[in-house]
Design a protein around this motif. Structure first.
Motif, mmCIF file in Angstrom:
data_model
loop_
_atom_site.group_PDB
_atom_site.id
_atom_site.type_symbol
_atom_site.label_atom_id
_atom_site.label_comp_id
_atom_site.label_asym_id
_atom_site.label_seq_id
_atom_site.Cartn_x
_atom_site.Cartn_y
_atom_site.Cartn_z
ATOM 1 N N ASP A 1 -3.195 1.885 3.526
ATOM 2 C CA ASP A 1 -3.131 0.633 2.777
ATOM 3 C C ASP A 1 -4.077 0.628 1.575
ATOM 4 O O ASP A 1 -3.803 -0.064 0.583
ATOM 5 C CB ASP A 1 -3.477 -0.545 3.693
ATOM 6 N N ALA A 2 -5.159 1.375 1.639
ATOM 7 C CA ALA A 2 -6.124 1.407 0.526
ATOM 8 C C ALA A 2 -6.711 2.808 0.406
ATOM 9 O O ALA A 2 -7.880 3.041 0.745
ATOM 10 C CB ALA A 2 -7.229 0.374 0.743
ATOM 11 N N GLN B 1 -10.252 3.782 -1.208
ATOM 12 C CA GLN B 1 -11.514 3.420 -0.577
ATOM 13 C C GLN B 1 -11.957 4.416 0.500
ATOM 14 O O GLN B 1 -12.932 4.165 1.196
ATOM 15 C CB GLN B 1 -11.399 2.030 0.056
ATOM 16 N N THR C 1 1.405 5.481 -4.292
ATOM 17 C CA THR C 1 0.424 5.563 -3.199
ATOM 18 C C THR C 1 0.423 6.946 -2.570
ATOM 19 O O THR C 1 -0.645 7.492 -2.256
ATOM 20 C CB THR C 1 0.726 4.496 -2.128
#
Length: 528
Positions: free
Chosen positions: A217-218, A221, A445
């Motif tokens: 999702d990220a 990070q 992504t």
């Protein structure tokens, strides 16, 4: 309604009890099971029950018309209706958005309205079952079933939402006579259900919540170590999640007296991608082979056409999984890899034939034999029993004999084992890399994940001992030989019924105690 929930447990207990009570009376059992299946499907949204009812009526009418008139146009109309329903609910938004973006790039207005169409759960699975039914009737391999039988087949709740894809020829004959409760393999059913609960609740959901979802999702990070662990974690998650659903579905069907085909067979132990697709989601792989690849010509129309058929089949298989370019690319990459494997096998076979031909050319031809002197009957019989001298010389001088003499058998076995494990590792890592496309929400992504996999340093707080243990255990479940499970079931079957129930109940309590109070996530294949 999800299998590992209290709601489904209560539903199934009632359905199983009434099912066996009504089983001797098919006229009552079939409407009851059909109503229970519709209730199960409509538990989340009752409106979608009308969709499966419409699919049942359309395909049953088409099957009867095809059987009576033998007209290909009726089959084409039935296929168009099935694919039209699937396309509207599953692919309209994807198609309209893709057209809108393509036209926006050249400054043209969008010709199609952008609508939010709700995706019915399991529409791909019951649509494929309906397609196989009408196609098999057209081919003459199946006859049209009574309407009630076909309705039960298409809506039977254990396989309705996420498979396995059970064909009419596998299920409908089981409706011919009432099931016998004495022939239900309860031990196998219990092991399948319990194993599915472990894989879903303890492994798949835990990996998703604590490692995979945060990273995918990220990705910006997280460090390279976390991304690498998440890639392996998703390979375990999707296997444990989907095989868990299949195992539970097969176990539930067994408790109701029905047998489904197996859907997984240790796919991560495969030594080639062709073998992987024979072991992963086996009912879908067989469906694509029999209803897409072979009708396109299979491998019967030359090498280039075979490669094209593989690419078309796998790309459509990718699109079946979801309305996104990530799925299309995922399927195309698997198709290209299968083509590459086939070309390599062809090249190796050609090289082997050339090596054998060169070896035969180096074998010296025997000289013409001089007339033999008279000999005793005993000596001639001994030499005849030993075989003709020319055969012995040919066997000793053949290329296969030369290769056998090149080294001890143990060396060949070790080399074969090393090559086998190298092939398994190569296939597994290719599959893991393409799973990134399968899981990522979009191509951007996926590209970011691949880039950071090699460039992002830093700590890895998500790579915990628990996460690593779940990955190792999940991979182990995909590698344990089937004979081990069979031996364990046999020993468990020797235990009396009371201790069996107590042990299974305690195991389920431990499962939920380990996981805690977290909600059970929907199965991954619900959205396909």
């Amino acid at each position: 309604m999800i299998f590992p929930t209290i709601e489904f447990a209560a539903f199934f207990v009632v359905v199983m009890a009434l099912s066996w009570l009504l089983m001797p009376r098919p006229a009552l059992w079939k409407p009851f099971v059909l109503a229970a299946s519709y209730f199960f499907y409509g538990f989340a949204d009752a409106r979608f029950v009308l969709l499966i009812v419409a699919s049942t009526l359309i395909n049953q009418a088409a099957a009867r018309a095809i059987h009576r008139f033998r007209d290909r146009r009726i089959l084409a109309a039935a296929i168009a209706c099935d694919l039209g329903l699937l396309g509207w609910f599953k692919y309209y938004g994807f198609f309209a958005l893709s057209v809108d973006r393509a036209l926006a790039d050249v400054g043209l207005p969008a010709p199609l309205p952008l609508l939010q169409v709700a995706l019915p759960i399991g529409i791909s699975f019951f649509t494929f079952q309906a397609l196989s039914y009408v196609i098999d009737v057209h081919r003459g391999t199946s006859a049209p079933a009574p309407l009630l039988d076909f309705a039960v087949y298409e809506a039977f709740f254990p396989h309705l939402v996420a498979g396995p894809i059970v064909r009419a020829s596998e299920f409908l004959p089981q409706l011919a006579t009432p099931r016998d409760p004495a022939r239900v393999p309860t031990t196998r059913a219990a092991f399948l259900i319990l194993g599915g609960l472990v894989k879903k609740v303890v492994l798949a959901d835990v990996l998703a919540a604590r490692l995979v979802d945060p990273v995918f999702d990220a990705p910006g990070q997280h460090s390279s170590a976390e991304i690498l662990a998440a890639v392996y974690g998703y390979a375990v998650q999707i296997y444990c999640d989907f095989s868990a659903y299949s195992d539970i579905a097969i176990g539930i069907a067994l408790l109701l007296g029905f047998r489904f085909p197996d859907n997984f067979d240790r796919p991560y132990a495969s030594r080639s991608l062709q073998e992987f697709w024979r072991r992963w989601h086996m009912t879908l792989s067989r469906w694509l082979r029999d209803y897409v690849y072979l009708p396109l010509g299979g491998s019967r129309r030359g090498r280039r056409r075979t490669y094209l058929n593989l690419m078309i089949t796998m790309t459509l298989g990718g699109l079946w999984h979801g309305a996104s370019w990530t799925f299309v690319l995922w399927g195309a990459l698997h198709g290209a890899a299968l083509v590459t494997e086939r070309r390599l096998r062809t090249w190796r076979a050609r090289q082997a034939r050339r090596a054998d031909a060169a070896g035969l050319a180096r074998i010296p031809l025997p000289r013409a034999a001089a007339p033999a002197a008279p000999q005793s009957a005993a000596g001639g019989a001994a030499r005849s029993a030993a075989g003709p001298p020319s055969a012995a010389r040919s066997a000793a001088g053949s290329p296969s004999a030369a290769r056998s003499a090149a080294g001890p058998p143990s060396a060949g076995r070790v080399g074969g084992a090393v090559r086998g494990w190298a092939a398994r590792l190569a296939v597994f890592h290719f599959v893991c890399a393409t799973w990134v496309l399968f899981r990522a929400p979009n191509l951007a992504t996926a590209g970011r994940l691949f880039a950071r996999l090699f460039t992002a340093g830093g700590p890895a707080p998500l790579v915990t001992p628990a996460a690593l243990a779940a990955i190792v255990v999940g991979l182990a479940t995909a590698a344990i030989p089937p004979g081990w499970w069979a031996a364990t079931r046999a020993r468990f079957a020797e235990v009396r019924l009371g201790p069996q129930i107590a042990l299974l109940t305690a195991s389920m309590m431990v499962i939920y105690a380990v996981v805690g109070q977290q909600d059970v996530a929907p199965f991954i294949y619900f959205r396909f």
